[in-house]
Every structure is written in C-alpha cells, then in structure tokens.
Design an enzyme around this catalytic site. Structure first.
Site, PDB file in Angstrom:
ATOM      1  N   GLU A  36       0.848  -1.200   0.000  1.00  0.00           N
ATOM      2  CA  GLU A  36       0.000   0.000   0.000  1.00  0.00           C
ATOM      3  C   GLU A  36       0.885   1.251   0.000  1.00  0.00           C
ATOM      4  O   GLU A  36       1.762   1.381   0.854  1.00  0.00           O
ATOM      5  CB  GLU A  36      -0.891  -0.012   1.236  1.00  0.00           C
ATOM      6  CG  GLU A  36      -1.561   1.302   1.545  1.00  0.00           C
ATOM      7  CD  GLU A  36      -2.033   1.388   2.991  1.00  0.00           C
ATOM      8  OE1 GLU A  36      -2.179   2.526   3.490  1.00  0.00           O
ATOM      9  OE2 GLU A  36      -2.261   0.342   3.630  1.00  0.00           O
ATOM     10  N   LYS A 125     -10.130  -2.464   8.196  1.00  0.00           N
ATOM     11  CA  LYS A 125      -8.899  -1.976   8.821  1.00  0.00           C
ATOM     12  C   LYS A 125      -9.221  -1.386  10.190  1.00  0.00           C
ATOM     13  O   LYS A 125      -9.913  -0.369  10.277  1.00  0.00           O
ATOM     14  CB  LYS A 125      -8.268  -0.919   7.898  1.00  0.00           C
ATOM     15  CG  LYS A 125      -7.138  -0.111   8.499  1.00  0.00           C
ATOM     16  CD  LYS A 125      -6.671   0.939   7.498  1.00  0.00           C
ATOM     17  CE  LYS A 125      -5.713   1.929   8.123  1.00  0.00           C
ATOM     18  NZ  LYS A 125      -5.244   2.939   7.135  1.00  0.00           N
TER      19      LYS A 125
END
Length: 209
Positions: A36, A125
């Site tokens: 990411e 998340k």
C-alpha cells in the site's frame, strides 16, 4: 504466503518512485504480497504504477489514505487494486467494488464496522488498533458475518503481531516498523522476514491444532 487470509500489508508511507523498485522487490522476495502506498507520499501514483507493473501477478498493490471517490479512480488508472482508507465512506467502498478493487475501510466503532459491511467491504482496517485493542476486535468478531476480516493497523510489530493473530486477525498493516523513507532495502528485508516468520509460524500452529 498462505492464501486463506488477507495477510500482512506493507504500508509504504513516504515511498518515492526512485525507491519503489528495490523496496517492492525486497518485500515480495520476503513474502509480502500486498503493498500500500498512501496517497500523501511523494508522487504516489507513479510509485503504484511502478510496483503494479513490476511485481508478479500474485502481488496486489494499491493506495492508502484514500478518502475521496476520485482517489479510487486515480489509483485504478495507475494499476492499483487495493483501496485502503483511515475511515469508512460507503461511496468510496461502492466505487472500489464497481471497479473490481478490494476496499479496506478504516473502522474504530461498531457503527463503522457495520456501515462498512453493509456497503460491501469485507476486509476491515482497525485503525488506530491500540485504541480498539484486541478485546474490541474479539467483541466485534462475535457479531459479524463469517467472511468479515479484521486487519489491525497502528503499532503493529514483531511483539504485538502474535497477539492479534491469535485473537483472530486476518492479517495486519505494517507501517513504520517495516518501512520509513530512505530506509535501506537490507533493513526492510530483515524486518519483513521476521514478520513473515511470525505469520507462517502462526498458521503452522493453527493447522496443527
């Protein structure tokens, strides 16, 4: 890396396009399959494009700190497939799913958990992880669908990762423990290999139980 869980995600905040090839290769070789690049990094779309073009097909690359629908389109155009956010925005989740991408919205309350799930996200998340804590995640886990996955982010390192995995986390986002701007690839490799050993050991023990 095991395919039964989302796994460990490398959060490369501050990565530059010049560093992207060596850091990407290093992480892939160490076992990481999800990378990411937060959008507040220098030239993040260029780094995402470089990583997406360079790494093998089983690697998934995407953007972080994606808080607007326009961010999803930009990362998609750069070849990214992951949409990671610090918050839960149903419009961002919907656009990611529409484009065939994988959304991982940030959740810190039960309301956000179910808002994200109802919008179609399945990899959630937990951010910031220390604020929610393992007891919070376990409480949520008892109430969500079986295919929901929790990924703690914030303060995750070799000491804290085992506890989260034992409590049922499907993976974790690893940030400054793993990578900071300018960190040499050899240091990144050593940390990445340590984390992957923990991941692999956890799943071996789980399979043997």
């Amino acid at each position: 890396m095991s395919t039964q869980h989302t796994g460990l995600i490398a959060i490369l905040r501050g990565l530059t396009p010049a560093e992207a090839p060596s850091i990407g290769d290093t992480l892939y070789d160490a076992g990481f399959r999800r990378l990411e690049v937060p959008l507040n990094s220098p030239e993040p779309l260029n780094s995402i494009r470089l990583l997406a073009d360079r790494l093998p097909e089983d690697a998934r690359v995407g953007g972080g700190t994606m808080v607007q629908v326009e961010d999803v389109d930009r990362v998609h155009d750069a070849g990214g497939t992951l949409v990671v956010a610090p918050n839960t925005d149903p419009a961002v989740i919907a656009r990611a799913l529409e484009l065939g991408m994988e959304p991982s919205p940030g959740v810190a309350t039960a309301t956000e958990v179910f808002t994200a799930l109802h919008a179609g996200a399945r990899a959630l998340k937990i951010f910031p992880a220390p604020s929610v804590g393992i007891p919070g995640m376990k409480a949520w886990s008892a109430t969500v669908p079986a295919d929901a996955q929790f990924l703690p982010v914030g303060g995750i390192d070799a000491e804290t990762l085992p506890g989260w995995l034992e409590a049922g986390a499907a993976g974790a986002g690893i940030g400054t423990t793993l990578y900071t701007p300018g960190r040499h690839a050899d240091e990144v490799r050593a940390t990445a290999e340590d984390l992957m050993r923990i991941w692999d050991r956890h799943h071996r023990e789980k399979d043997q139980a």
